[in-house]
Design a protein around this motif. Structure first.
Motif, PDB file in Angstrom:
ATOM      1  N   LEU A   1     -30.499  16.814  29.136  1.00  0.00           N
ATOM      2  CA  LEU A   1     -31.133  18.101  29.371  1.00  0.00           C
ATOM      3  C   LEU A   1     -31.929  18.048  30.662  1.00  0.00           C
ATOM      4  CD1 LEU A   1     -31.881  20.931  28.244  1.00  0.00           C
ATOM      5  CD2 LEU A   1     -33.837  19.824  27.137  1.00  0.00           C
ATOM      6  N   LYS A   2     -31.653  19.005  31.557  1.00  0.00           N
ATOM      7  CA  LYS A   2     -32.414  19.158  32.800  1.00  0.00           C
ATOM      8  C   LYS A   2     -32.692  20.641  32.971  1.00  0.00           C
ATOM      9  CE  LYS A   2     -30.667  15.106  35.150  1.00  0.00           C
ATOM     10  NZ  LYS A   2     -29.941  14.562  36.299  1.00  0.00           N
ATOM     11  N   GLY A   3     -33.915  21.049  32.633  1.00  0.00           N
ATOM     12  CA  GLY A   3     -34.273  22.464  32.727  1.00  0.00           C
ATOM     13  C   GLY A   3     -33.442  23.291  31.775  1.00  0.00           C
ATOM     14  N   ASP A   4     -32.714  24.274  32.337  1.00  0.00           N
ATOM     15  CA  ASP A   4     -31.870  25.144  31.528  1.00  0.00           C
ATOM     16  C   ASP A   4     -30.404  24.742  31.593  1.00  0.00           C
ATOM     17  OD1 ASP A   4     -33.964  26.658  30.573  1.00  0.00           O
ATOM     18  OD2 ASP A   4     -33.855  28.115  32.198  1.00  0.00           O
ATOM     19  N   THR A   5     -30.158  23.469  31.887  1.00  0.00           N
ATOM     20  CA  THR A   5     -28.806  22.934  31.951  1.00  0.00           C
ATOM     21  C   THR A   5     -28.686  21.766  30.985  1.00  0.00           C
ATOM     22  OG1 THR A   5     -28.641  23.543  34.276  1.00  0.00           O
ATOM     23  CG2 THR A   5     -27.075  21.922  33.487  1.00  0.00           C
ATOM     24  N   LEU A   6     -27.615  21.752  30.199  1.00  0.00           N
ATOM     25  CA  LEU A   6     -27.357  20.675  29.261  1.00  0.00           C
ATOM     26  C   LEU A   6     -26.001  20.067  29.592  1.00  0.00           C
ATOM     27  CD1 LEU A   6     -28.436  19.206  26.726  1.00  0.00           C
ATOM     28  CD2 LEU A   6     -27.167  20.864  25.354  1.00  0.00           C
ATOM     29  N   MET A   7     -26.011  18.824  30.062  1.00  0.00           N
ATOM     30  CA  MET A   7     -24.773  18.109  30.352  1.00  0.00           C
ATOM     31  C   MET A   7     -24.296  17.502  29.036  1.00  0.00           C
ATOM     32  SD  MET A   7     -24.652  18.196  33.818  1.00  0.00           S
ATOM     33  CE  MET A   7     -24.022  16.728  34.557  1.00  0.00           C
ATOM     34  N   VAL A   8     -23.112  17.870  28.585  1.00  0.00           N
ATOM     35  CA  VAL A   8     -22.575  17.442  27.302  1.00  0.00           C
ATOM     36  C   VAL A   8     -21.332  16.598  27.548  1.00  0.00           C
ATOM     37  CG1 VAL A   8     -21.658  18.233  25.088  1.00  0.00           C
ATOM     38  CG2 VAL A   8     -23.427  19.565  26.247  1.00  0.00           C
ATOM     39  N   LYS A   9     -21.333  15.403  26.971  1.00  0.00           N
ATOM     40  CA  LYS A   9     -20.207  14.486  27.147  1.00  0.00           C
ATOM     41  C   LYS A   9     -19.821  13.957  25.773  1.00  0.00           C
ATOM     42  CE  LYS A   9     -19.136  10.165  29.572  1.00  0.00           C
ATOM     43  NZ  LYS A   9     -19.705   9.122  30.430  1.00  0.00           N
ATOM     44  N   GLY A  10     -18.534  13.906  25.518  1.00  0.00           N
ATOM     45  CA  GLY A  10     -18.035  13.356  24.269  1.00  0.00           C
ATOM     46  C   GLY A  10     -16.980  12.312  24.555  1.00  0.00           C
ATOM     47  N   CYS A  11     -17.094  11.172  23.903  1.00  0.00           N
ATOM     48  CA  CYS A  11     -16.136  10.085  24.128  1.00  0.00           C
ATOM     49  C   CYS A  11     -15.511   9.649  22.805  1.00  0.00           C
ATOM     50  CB  CYS A  11     -16.818   8.882  24.771  1.00  0.00           C
ATOM     51  SG  CYS A  11     -17.492   9.218  26.410  1.00  0.00           S
ATOM     52  N   GLU A  12     -14.210   9.442  22.849  1.00  0.00           N
ATOM     53  CA  GLU A  12     -13.461   8.879  21.732  1.00  0.00           C
ATOM     54  C   GLU A  12     -12.752   7.659  22.299  1.00  0.00           C
ATOM     55  OE1 GLU A  12     -11.595   8.177  18.065  1.00  0.00           O
ATOM     56  OE2 GLU A  12     -13.370   9.321  18.588  1.00  0.00           O
ATOM     57  N   HIS A  13     -13.210   6.501  21.878  1.00  0.00           N
ATOM     58  CA  HIS A  13     -12.744   5.240  22.459  1.00  0.00           C
ATOM     59  C   HIS A  13     -13.067   5.252  23.958  1.00  0.00           C
ATOM     60  CE1 HIS A  13     -11.085   4.185  18.617  1.00  0.00           C
ATOM     61  NE2 HIS A  13     -10.406   5.309  18.595  1.00  0.00           N
ATOM     62  N   HIS A  14     -12.086   5.152  24.829  1.00  0.00           N
ATOM     63  CA  HIS A  14     -12.349   5.126  26.262  1.00  0.00           C
ATOM     64  C   HIS A  14     -12.041   6.449  26.953  1.00  0.00           C
ATOM     65  CE1 HIS A  14     -12.139   0.840  25.279  1.00  0.00           C
ATOM     66  NE2 HIS A  14     -13.028   0.725  26.249  1.00  0.00           N
ATOM     67  N   ILE A  15     -11.711   7.475  26.168  1.00  0.00           N
ATOM     68  CA  ILE A  15     -11.396   8.788  26.726  1.00  0.00           C
ATOM     69  C   ILE A  15     -12.613   9.687  26.563  1.00  0.00           C
ATOM     70  CG2 ILE A  15      -9.901  10.807  26.559  1.00  0.00           C
ATOM     71  CD1 ILE A  15      -7.764   8.885  25.403  1.00  0.00           C
ATOM     72  N   CYS A  16     -13.093  10.255  27.672  1.00  0.00           N
ATOM     73  CA  CYS A  16     -14.287  11.105  27.655  1.00  0.00           C
ATOM     74  C   CYS A  16     -13.987  12.459  28.296  1.00  0.00           C
ATOM     75  CB  CYS A  16     -15.424  10.439  28.420  1.00  0.00           C
ATOM     76  SG  CYS A  16     -15.970   8.884  27.720  1.00  0.00           S
ATOM     77  N   ALA A  17     -14.689  13.467  27.839  1.00  0.00           N
ATOM     78  CA  ALA A  17     -14.645  14.796  28.429  1.00  0.00           C
ATOM     79  C   ALA A  17     -16.090  15.287  28.548  1.00  0.00           C
ATOM     80  CB  ALA A  17     -13.827  15.740  27.566  1.00  0.00           C
ATOM     81  N   HIS A  18     -16.329  16.166  29.497  1.00  0.00           N
ATOM     82  CA  HIS A  18     -17.696  16.668  29.662  1.00  0.00           C
ATOM     83  C   HIS A  18     -17.701  18.134  30.084  1.00  0.00           C
ATOM     84  CE1 HIS A  18     -16.566  15.563  33.757  1.00  0.00           C
ATOM     85  NE2 HIS A  18     -17.467  16.456  34.152  1.00  0.00           N
ATOM     86  N   GLN A  19     -18.827  18.789  29.818  1.00  0.00           N
ATOM     87  CA  GLN A  19     -19.085  20.161  30.219  1.00  0.00           C
ATOM     88  C   GLN A  19     -20.557  20.286  30.546  1.00  0.00           C
ATOM     89  OE1 GLN A  19     -18.147  23.193  27.328  1.00  0.00           O
ATOM     90  NE2 GLN A  19     -16.108  23.444  28.189  1.00  0.00           N
ATOM     91  N   THR A  20     -20.869  21.315  31.322  1.00  0.00           N
ATOM     92  CA  THR A  20     -22.258  21.678  31.581  1.00  0.00           C
ATOM     93  C   THR A  20     -22.507  23.009  30.910  1.00  0.00           C
ATOM     94  OG1 THR A  20     -22.253  20.501  33.696  1.00  0.00           O
ATOM     95  CG2 THR A  20     -23.993  22.135  33.356  1.00  0.00           C
ATOM     96  N   TRP A  21     -23.479  23.033  30.009  1.00  0.00           N
ATOM     97  CA  TRP A  21     -23.842  24.256  29.308  1.00  0.00           C
ATOM     98  C   TRP A  21     -25.103  24.826  29.933  1.00  0.00           C
ATOM     99  CZ3 TRP A  21     -23.584  22.530  23.454  1.00  0.00           C
ATOM    100  CH2 TRP A  21     -22.278  22.116  23.152  1.00  0.00           C
ATOM    101  N   THR A  22     -25.286  26.148  29.850  1.00  0.00           N
ATOM    102  CA  THR A  22     -26.483  26.794  30.377  1.00  0.00           C
ATOM    103  C   THR A  22     -27.193  27.537  29.246  1.00  0.00           C
ATOM    104  OG1 THR A  22     -25.145  28.686  31.048  1.00  0.00           O
ATOM    105  CG2 THR A  22     -25.632  27.036  32.732  1.00  0.00           C
ATOM    106  N   ARG A  23     -28.517  27.551  29.341  1.00  0.00           N
ATOM    107  CA  ARG A  23     -29.325  28.220  28.316  1.00  0.00           C
ATOM    108  C   ARG A  23     -29.125  29.717  28.391  1.00  0.00           C
ATOM    109  NH1 ARG A  23     -33.270  26.266  25.338  1.00  0.00           N
ATOM    110  NH2 ARG A  23     -33.674  24.503  26.699  1.00  0.00           N
ATOM    111  N   GLU A  24     -28.979  30.337  27.245  1.00  0.00           N
ATOM    112  CA  GLU A  24     -28.843  31.805  27.156  1.00  0.00           C
ATOM    113  C   GLU A  24     -30.203  32.451  27.184  1.00  0.00           C
ATOM    114  OE1 GLU A  24     -25.799  34.121  26.393  1.00  0.00           O
ATOM    115  OE2 GLU A  24     -25.588  32.611  27.933  1.00  0.00           O
TER     116      GLU A  24
END
Length: 134
Positions: free
Chosen positions: A111-134
């Motif tokens: 969490l940085k201010g109104d931005t939430l960096m979200v990362k999910g990993c399954e074994h060695h495969i990861c995906a990420h998104q940046t969410w913004t506060r509503e």
């Protein structure tokens, strides 16, 4: 009435206060967050709440590229659960459900201010998104 208040009401309030830790109630991660578009070009609103002393997220709504609300079978489902604060704006542990591929992953959030960096990993495969506060 003063004796009644001290004898019954004060202990009841104290008992309720211990059910959900105070730090979780005021944590800055709590709120409504808008995701980035997914592979189907849908954006979702995610509601993050305190779940005991951890955090969980639920899919509230989804929108197409034009901003029109769409119905999907995932609305109302939990997206993540048992995520804990690790201090310094970092959150992790628990499980994260990735609806597009129906896989559970280990979440990491920053969490940085109104931005939430979200990362999910399954074994060695990861995906990420940046969410913004509503």
């Amino acid at each position: 009435m003063h004796k009644y208040f001290r004898k019954f009401i004060v202990p009841a309030i104290a008992a309720i206060a211990t059910l959900t830790p105070v730090y979780a109630l005021g944590d800055p991660i709590i709120g409504i967050w808008k995701t980035e578009p997914d592979r189907k070009n849908l954006v979702s609103d995610i509601k993050i709440t305190a779940c005991g002393d951890k955090f969980c997220g639920q899919i509230l709504s989804a929108y197409d590229a034009s901003g029109k609300a769409v119905q999907t079978p995932n609305i109302g489902k939990k997206l993540f659960w048992d995520v804990g604060s690790q201090g310094g704006g970092k959150y992790g542990g628990g499980e994260f459900w990735v609806p597009l591929v129906d896989v559970d992953a280990v979440p990491q959030m920053t969490l940085k201010g109104d931005t939430l960096m979200v990362k999910g990993c399954e074994h060695h495969i990861c995906a990420h998104q940046t969410w913004t506060r509503e």
